[in-house]
Motif scaffolding. Structure first.
Motif, short mmCIF file in Angstrom:
data_model
loop_
_atom_site.label_atom_id
_atom_site.label_comp_id
_atom_site.label_asym_id
_atom_site.label_seq_id
_atom_site.Cartn_x
_atom_site.Cartn_y
_atom_site.Cartn_z
N THR A 16 -1.41 14.77 7.92
CA THR A 16 -1.25 15.15 6.50
C THR A 16 -2.56 15.04 5.75
O THR A 16 -2.66 15.48 4.60
CB THR A 16 -0.23 14.23 5.77
N GLY A 17 -3.55 14.41 6.34
CA GLY A 17 -4.82 14.23 5.64
C GLY A 17 -4.79 13.05 4.68
O GLY A 17 -5.78 12.73 4.03
N ASP A 18 -3.65 12.36 4.60
CA ASP A 18 -3.52 11.22 3.69
C ASP A 18 -3.05 10.00 4.48
O ASP A 18 -1.92 9.97 4.96
CB ASP A 18 -2.49 11.58 2.60
N MET A 19 -3.93 9.00 4.58
CA MET A 19 -3.56 7.86 5.43
C MET A 19 -2.52 6.94 4.78
O MET A 19 -1.98 6.06 5.43
CB MET A 19 -4.80 7.08 5.87
N TYR A 20 -2.23 7.15 3.49
CA TYR A 20 -1.19 6.35 2.83
C TYR A 20 0.19 7.01 2.93
O TYR A 20 1.20 6.43 2.52
CB TYR A 20 -1.50 6.17 1.34
N ALA A 21 0.21 8.23 3.43
CA ALA A 21 1.47 8.97 3.44
C ALA A 21 2.48 8.37 4.41
O ALA A 21 2.12 7.67 5.36
CB ALA A 21 1.21 10.43 3.81
N LYS A 47 3.52 4.39 -0.38
CA LYS A 47 3.88 5.42 -1.37
C LYS A 47 5.37 5.73 -1.20
O LYS A 47 5.98 5.35 -0.21
CB LYS A 47 3.15 6.71 -1.02
N SER A 52 10.19 12.09 5.20
CA SER A 52 8.84 12.44 4.74
C SER A 52 8.80 13.84 4.17
O SER A 52 9.35 14.77 4.75
CB SER A 52 7.86 12.36 5.92
N TYR A 68 -2.53 10.23 8.79
CA TYR A 68 -3.82 10.81 8.41
C TYR A 68 -4.12 12.08 9.19
O TYR A 68 -4.52 13.11 8.61
CB TYR A 68 -4.92 9.78 8.63
N TRP A 102 0.82 -1.22 0.00
CA TRP A 102 0.00 0.00 0.00
C TRP A 102 0.85 1.26 0.00
O TRP A 102 0.35 2.35 -0.22
CB TRP A 102 -0.89 0.01 1.24
N ASP A 115 6.43 15.66 4.31
CA ASP A 115 5.57 16.44 5.21
C ASP A 115 6.20 16.67 6.57
O ASP A 115 5.52 17.10 7.51
CB ASP A 115 4.24 15.70 5.42
N ARG A 150 -0.29 4.89 10.70
CA ARG A 150 -1.29 5.33 9.71
C ARG A 150 -2.19 6.44 10.26
O ARG A 150 -2.62 7.33 9.54
CB ARG A 150 -2.18 4.15 9.27
#
Ligand code: SF4
Ligand code: SF4
Lengths: 90, 371
Positions: B325-330, B301, B338, B322, B299, B340, B318
């Motif tokens: 960053t608002g993205d659970m795959y980040a 990235k 990172s 989320y 999964w 971010d 995870r």
């Protein structure tokens, strides 16, 4: 801290030794943790029931597995077990 | 979609039974969801027994009864007894509030293995302030009774900016109470702690000083007390290996029967975490979308995908990815690789500014009126 050969050895009342069917292993359970044991370690710990001192543990295990010369290995493991608090002497 | 059926699924080892969200305390770092009051229906005694039996059969052996305050469930002794019969090693994770000697004995008889009591600080004022309830003396009394009745005594103190300066006194208190284990849990910023982050996060200097004191003490008491130190990941350059990997070891069941791969997973979008009312534990663990979602590494990235550390930290947490960053795959933004990572540096700076300002906002206590 090392094993006193004169005194009886007992499994710690603060830990639990148990057979785990799912893992096919004996394990030691304690707060927040678990140690998986190999067969020989488990056999040694099962002898630590408060009724035997070192020499008796050695002779009983040697008899059980029809072998000799286990003493050094047993002492080495019991020292580790004592340090980890799995067993105690009074 | 994330998840893959090629991954070898290991059985659960730890079951965290969150029996209830009810709690007489109001800790501002509570990890319960902010909207806990909207999940107030609780599964029955029979449901819990089935959950315990099924998870045990799969291989779970460590069991935590937590919450909220698990003592508010009157069927606790019955569940403890059931757990003992099944061969669990069970832990009561409690605030100690309302735990009488009679109850301690009753639970012992039912087969409870140990009790973890949380104390908020080493002084009455601060403990009672943080807990939002007068409780300091009764907690210390409970700690003594736990010890007296032969349980291994685990003391837990959540560390944050309001109490971090008390580290020497906290350690002395643990020693005085005869704790066998001391958990020094640096606050993890989920749930209520996330909402209070500016007020709770210590500065790097405070962390370093407190950690040094705790480390020295750890060596000093090594033969009588075991110290678990939960690291403050915001100040690290690599994330924690969250939950030892998604769906590998830990299974959390929330009060309403929702099964979670980690206790904050309810906050993640589109996971549709399954409920024990609808599925067996084996179906949930092996087949559900939620438990397979972040299993393995497929999964991921970038930068995690091509990183040689991905089997070590699994890309981090995870929920933290989320939340921040608002993205659970980040990639967990704690990681210095990172893209971010700046959000972490900004959070640290913002908390520091708040610590230095003289008109700090008040803490938001965990209370259904405050959400
Ligand atoms: S952290 Fe505090 S408020 Fe939250 S459940 Fe525990 S004792 Fe209750
Ligand atoms: S890039 Fe991803 S896998 Fe690599 S260290 Fe950072 S979080 Fe871990």
């Amino acid at each position: 801290m090392s094993i006193n050969p004169e005194e009886k050895i007992q499994f710690s009342p603060m830990h639990r030794l148990q057979w785990e069917e799912a893992q096919q292993k004996d394990v030691i359970l304690y707060p927040e943790g678990m140690v998986e044991l190999n067969q020989s370690s488990a056999e040694i710990l099962k002898m630590c029931d408060g009724s035997r001192a070192l020499d008796k543990i050695v002779s009983d295990l040697e008899e059980k597995f029809s072998t000799t010369g286990l003493k050094n290995d047993i002492i080495a493991f019991l020292d580790v077990a004592l340090k980890n608090g799995w067993i105690k002497q009074n | 979609m994330a998840g893959s059926n090629k991954i070898k699924i290991t059985p659960p080892r730890w079951l965290l039974a969150e029996l209830t969200y009810k709690c007489p305390l109001q800790c501002p770092y509570c990890s319960n969801p902010l909207d806990y009051n909207q999940h107030s229906n609780e599964i029955s005694t029979e449901d819990w027994k089935r959950v315990l039996s099924e998870a045990r059969k799969m291989g779970a052996v460590q069991l935590g009864f937590s919450g909220g305050e698990p003592l508010t469930r009157s069927d606790l002794p019955e569940l403890v007894e059931h757990a003992r019969e099944l061969g669990y090693y069970s832990n009561l994770i409690t605030s100690g509030y309302g735990l009488t000697e009679e109850k301690i004995l009753q639970l012992k008889e039912a087969g409870l293995d140990h009790i973890q009591v949380s104390i908020q600080a080493s002084s009455q004022d601060l403990n009672d302030h943080i807990a939002g309830t007068e409780s300091f003396h009764s907690k210390k009394e409970v700690a003594r009774l736990v010890k007296k009745h032969g349980y291994p005594m685990v003391l837990c103190v959540v560390i944050h900016r309001e109490n971090i300066h008390q580290m020497p006194e906290i350690l002395a208190m643990a020693e005085e109470l005869g704790a066998d284990y001391l958990e020094l849990a640096n606050t993890q910023y989920y749930g209520w702690a996330h909402a209070n982050r500016d007020l709770l996060m210590p500065t790097k200097e405070q962390y370093e000083k407190a950690e040094k004191i705790a480390q020295d003490f750890k060596e000093k008491v090594a033969d009588k007390m075991k110290i678990y130190y939960v690291i403050p990941d915001f100040h690290e350059s690599r994330p924690k290996a969250c939950m030892n990997g998604w769906g590998t070891t830990f299974l959390t069941i929330a009060p309403d029967g929702v099964a979670l791969p980690c206790h904050s997973a309810r906050e993640l979008p589109d996971l549709n975490c399954p409920n024990v009312n609808d599925y067996s534990i084996a179906e949930i663990w092996n087949e559900s979308k939620a438990f397979n979602f972040f299993r393995g590494t497929e999964w991921m990235k970038e930068p995690c995908v091509s990183c040689d550390e991905k089997d070590k930290d699994f890309g981090g947490c995870r929920c933290q990815a989320y939340l921040l960053t608002g993205d659970m795959y980040a990639t967990d933004p704690v990681c210095s690789k990172s893209p971010d990572n700046n959000v972490i540096q900004e959070a640290i700076a913002s908390a520091r500014a708040s610590a230095l300002s003289n008109d700090e906002k008040p803490l938001i206590f965990r209370n259904s009126k405050n959400y």
